[in-house]
Design an enzyme around this catalytic site. Structure first.
Site, PDB file in Angstrom:
ATOM      1  N   GLY A  11       0.789  -1.221   0.000  1.00  0.00           N
ATOM      2  CA  GLY A  11       0.000   0.000   0.000  1.00  0.00           C
ATOM      3  C   GLY A  11       0.823   1.274   0.000  1.00  0.00           C
ATOM      4  O   GLY A  11       0.263   2.365  -0.119  1.00  0.00           O
ATOM      5  N   CYS A  12       2.130   1.175   0.113  1.00  0.00           N
ATOM      6  CA  CYS A  12       2.997   2.361   0.147  1.00  0.00           C
ATOM      7  C   CYS A  12       3.050   3.013  -1.238  1.00  0.00           C
ATOM      8  O   CYS A  12       3.406   2.374  -2.228  1.00  0.00           O
ATOM      9  CB  CYS A  12       4.393   1.966   0.609  1.00  0.00           C
ATOM     10  SG  CYS A  12       5.609   3.297   0.519  1.00  0.00           S
ATOM     11  N   VAL A  13       2.696   4.285  -1.302  1.00  0.00           N
ATOM     12  CA  VAL A  13       2.698   5.031  -2.562  1.00  0.00           C
ATOM     13  C   VAL A  13       4.108   5.133  -3.129  1.00  0.00           C
ATOM     14  O   VAL A  13       4.325   4.985  -4.327  1.00  0.00           O
ATOM     15  CB  VAL A  13       2.082   6.433  -2.351  1.00  0.00           C
ATOM     16  CG1 VAL A  13       2.229   7.282  -3.595  1.00  0.00           C
ATOM     17  CG2 VAL A  13       0.627   6.325  -1.954  1.00  0.00           C
TER      18      VAL A  13
END
Length: 136
Positions: A11-13
């Site tokens: 989920g880390c951009v």
């Protein structure tokens, strides 16, 4: 083209941008969760090479931001023990190609290591969601 094992925080951009940069450069990725992986100190240590201990850490992790963890006060063994217990402390991404391991996303060393296609905008391990540009 390299086969890259890419350890990310799901989920880390920032990790999404890094993966896109690597794929756009022709590399194939085997994406794994940095959080779900069962780390040991011996398995984690090669990712940091000769970097100082302070550069092993994710400066934007909650425990770093609160100053609960101060890397400058840690020896390598203590740092690894903390990261094994709390993977959010680990600078990411962690990448492995063959036997070579790296931590963080610094374009110049990655370009020298496995190659990166030219890009208009540099990609780093700084989080685009954090105003001061630290890693998330």
């Amino acid at each position: 083209m390299a086969e890259v094992i890419f350890y990310e925080k799901p989920g880390c951009v920032g990790n999404a941008r890094q993966k896109a940069r690597l794929r756009g450069s022709g590399h194939r990725l085997e994406v794994r969760s940095l959080i779900a992986e069962e780390w040991t100190a011996a398995r984690l240590r090669p990712f940091f090479g000769t970097r100082p201990v302070a550069q092993w850490f994710n400066a934007a992790s909650p425990r770093m931001k609160s100053s609960e963890v101060v890397p400058d006060r840690l020896d390598p063994e203590a740092a690894l023990a903390l990261m094994v217990a709390d993977p959010l402390l680990i600078r990411r991404p962690l990448m492995q190609v063959g036997e070579q391991c790296e931590a963080g996303f610094d374009e110049a060393p990655i370009a020298d290591w496995i190659g990166l296609a030219p890009a208009e905008v540099a990609v780093t391990d700084a989080c685009p969601r954090i105003p001061d540009g630290t890693a998330c």
